[in-house]
Each structure stands twice: as C-alpha cells, then as structure tokens.
Design a protein around this motif. Structure first.
Motif, PDB file in Angstrom:
ATOM      1  N   ILE A  19       0.846  -1.201   0.000  1.00 18.52           N
ATOM      2  CA  ILE A  19       0.000   0.000   0.000  1.00 18.52           C
ATOM      3  C   ILE A  19       0.878   1.248   0.000  1.00 18.52           C
ATOM      4  CG2 ILE A  19      -1.669   1.352   1.339  1.00 18.52           C
ATOM      5  CD1 ILE A  19      -2.806  -1.396   2.311  1.00 18.52           C
ATOM      6  N   SER A  23       1.090   3.993  -3.089  1.00 17.59           N
ATOM      7  CA  SER A  23       0.394   5.249  -2.785  1.00 17.59           C
ATOM      8  C   SER A  23       1.246   6.508  -2.870  1.00 17.59           C
ATOM      9  CB  SER A  23      -0.209   5.170  -1.379  1.00 17.59           C
ATOM     10  OG  SER A  23      -1.126   4.103  -1.300  1.00 17.59           O
ATOM     11  N   GLY A  57      -5.808  -0.174   4.348  1.00 16.00           N
ATOM     12  CA  GLY A  57      -4.983   1.024   4.309  1.00 16.00           C
ATOM     13  C   GLY A  57      -3.882   0.986   5.348  1.00 16.00           C
ATOM     14  N   ILE A  75      -5.017   4.662   1.550  1.00 12.92           N
ATOM     15  CA  ILE A  75      -5.988   3.587   1.377  1.00 12.92           C
ATOM     16  C   ILE A  75      -5.559   2.798   0.146  1.00 12.92           C
ATOM     17  CG2 ILE A  75      -8.420   3.021   0.999  1.00 12.92           C
ATOM     18  CD1 ILE A  75      -7.775   4.364   3.756  1.00 12.92           C
ATOM     19  N   SER A  76      -5.607   1.488   0.250  1.00 13.59           N
ATOM     20  CA  SER A  76      -5.249   0.615  -0.868  1.00 13.59           C
ATOM     21  C   SER A  76      -6.056   0.997  -2.108  1.00 13.59           C
ATOM     22  CB  SER A  76      -5.540  -0.835  -0.490  1.00 13.59           C
ATOM     23  OG  SER A  76      -5.446  -1.675  -1.610  1.00 13.59           O
ATOM     24  N   GLN A  80     -10.209   2.366  -2.563  1.00 12.86           N
ATOM     25  CA  GLN A  80     -10.408   3.807  -2.642  1.00 12.86           C
ATOM     26  C   GLN A  80     -11.818   4.138  -3.118  1.00 12.86           C
ATOM     27  OE1 GLN A  80      -7.205   5.653  -4.825  1.00 12.86           O
ATOM     28  NE2 GLN A  80      -5.720   5.122  -3.257  1.00 12.86           N
ATOM     29  N   GLY A  85     -11.100   6.531   3.568  1.00  9.32           N
ATOM     30  CA  GLY A  85     -10.292   7.693   3.911  1.00  9.32           C
ATOM     31  C   GLY A  85     -10.992   8.561   4.944  1.00  9.32           C
TER      32      GLY A  85
END
Length: 177
Positions: A19, A23, A57, A75-76, A80, A85
C-alpha cells in the motif's frame, strides 16, 4: 464501517509495504525499513487499517507533545472511493481530539501536472476543518504545504519533526523561501 488499527508486524508488513509503495511517489517516501524501525508504542505509530480483518490502508503518525503529525495515510487502490479515507481521518480526529493534528500535502499550484488531484486532496482535508498554515517545505522535487486542525502549528514545530526524520534520509526535506 469501523476501522481497526493493527500495529505493523511480520504478518501484515508486506501488505502495508505494498500500500505504501503504491500510494506515494518515491520522492515523498522514507525508506520503508526505517519507518518500521522507528515505529514504537509512544511517539511513532505505524498501523495497518483493517475492515473486518481485511487490510484496506495504512497510516504513520508521529506524536509530539500536544500535536499529532500524520506523516502517511493511504488507502489501498482496491478500496479507494469507498469511504475508508473519511473513516480513517475521523478515527484520528476522535482518538486525538485533544491534540493539534497536522499534515502536509503537495502544494496546490495550477501548473502542477496533477493539479486536480492536489486540489481534491486539499478539499478533502478542508472538509474535516483542516486549515493551511502557509508553511512550505520542499524535498527538492516536491513542495509541501502544512495543514492543521485544532490550533496552529509553527514552522519550527514542523521543521523539528522533519529534522528528526532527516537523520534517516538525507535531503528528504529542506526549507522553501
């Protein structure tokens, strides 16, 4: 939906690492192994975010006196736009309601290649009441803006956090002005 926080460990490390790498651009990342080695139960908190035992996440928080600094929150990709989130931010706001809560976002400028993404990210945090402190810090490639909730955060306070992190990654941040 309620998120459970699980401290990083051998069982969830690879998932959290994925993640993290998915990200953040490389120029915004601390070495993952340094984050793990710095994390503890008092002032550097590194967690996987779980919904019903599913890793969705990760976050990395730094506690400094009466301030919580959100170094990383992600968040993965697979989860999403599903409200995770917002739940993650609300969890931080509830857990640390008596603290000033600070974070940095990429500076929002119209000439940025990902201007719309940066604008959405800033609006996301403003939705929760975060306000810009107009503190700009750069790592040479990306300039970041400081946002805070529950009071003000001085440039010196943010600088101290970055100086401490700087010991673990040279040229990670430097002052803009």
């Amino acid at each position: 939906m309620a998120l459970e926080l699980k401290k990083i460990n051998e069982e969830n490390m690879e998932g959290i690492k994925k993640i993290y790498h998915d990200s953040f651009p490389i120029e915004e990342m601390m070495p993952f192994d340094k984050l793990v080695s710095l994390s503890n139960d008092t002032d550097h908190l590194f967690y996987g975010l779980y919904d019903d035992n599913m890793l969705v996440g990760m976050n990395y928080l730094i506690i400094n006196e009466d301030m919580v600094y959100v170094l990383y929150l992600a968040i993965s990709n697979a989860f999403q736009n599903k409200g995770y989130g917002k739940v993650a931010i609300n969890r931080i706001l509830e857990q640390y309601s008596g603290y000033r809560i600070s974070l940095n976002i990429e500076e929002v400028t119209p000439e940025s290649l990902n201007y719309n993404q940066r604008l959405r990210r800033k609006s996301f945090y403003e939705f929760f009441g975060f306000e810009s402190q107009q503190h700009l810090i750069s790592n040479g490639e990306v300039t970041f803006e400081t946002m805070v909730l529950n009071g003000d955060v001085s440039y010196q306070e943010i600088r101290r956090i970055f100086d401490d992190l700087q010991k673990h990654k040279s040229d990670w941040y430097r002052e803009v002005n």
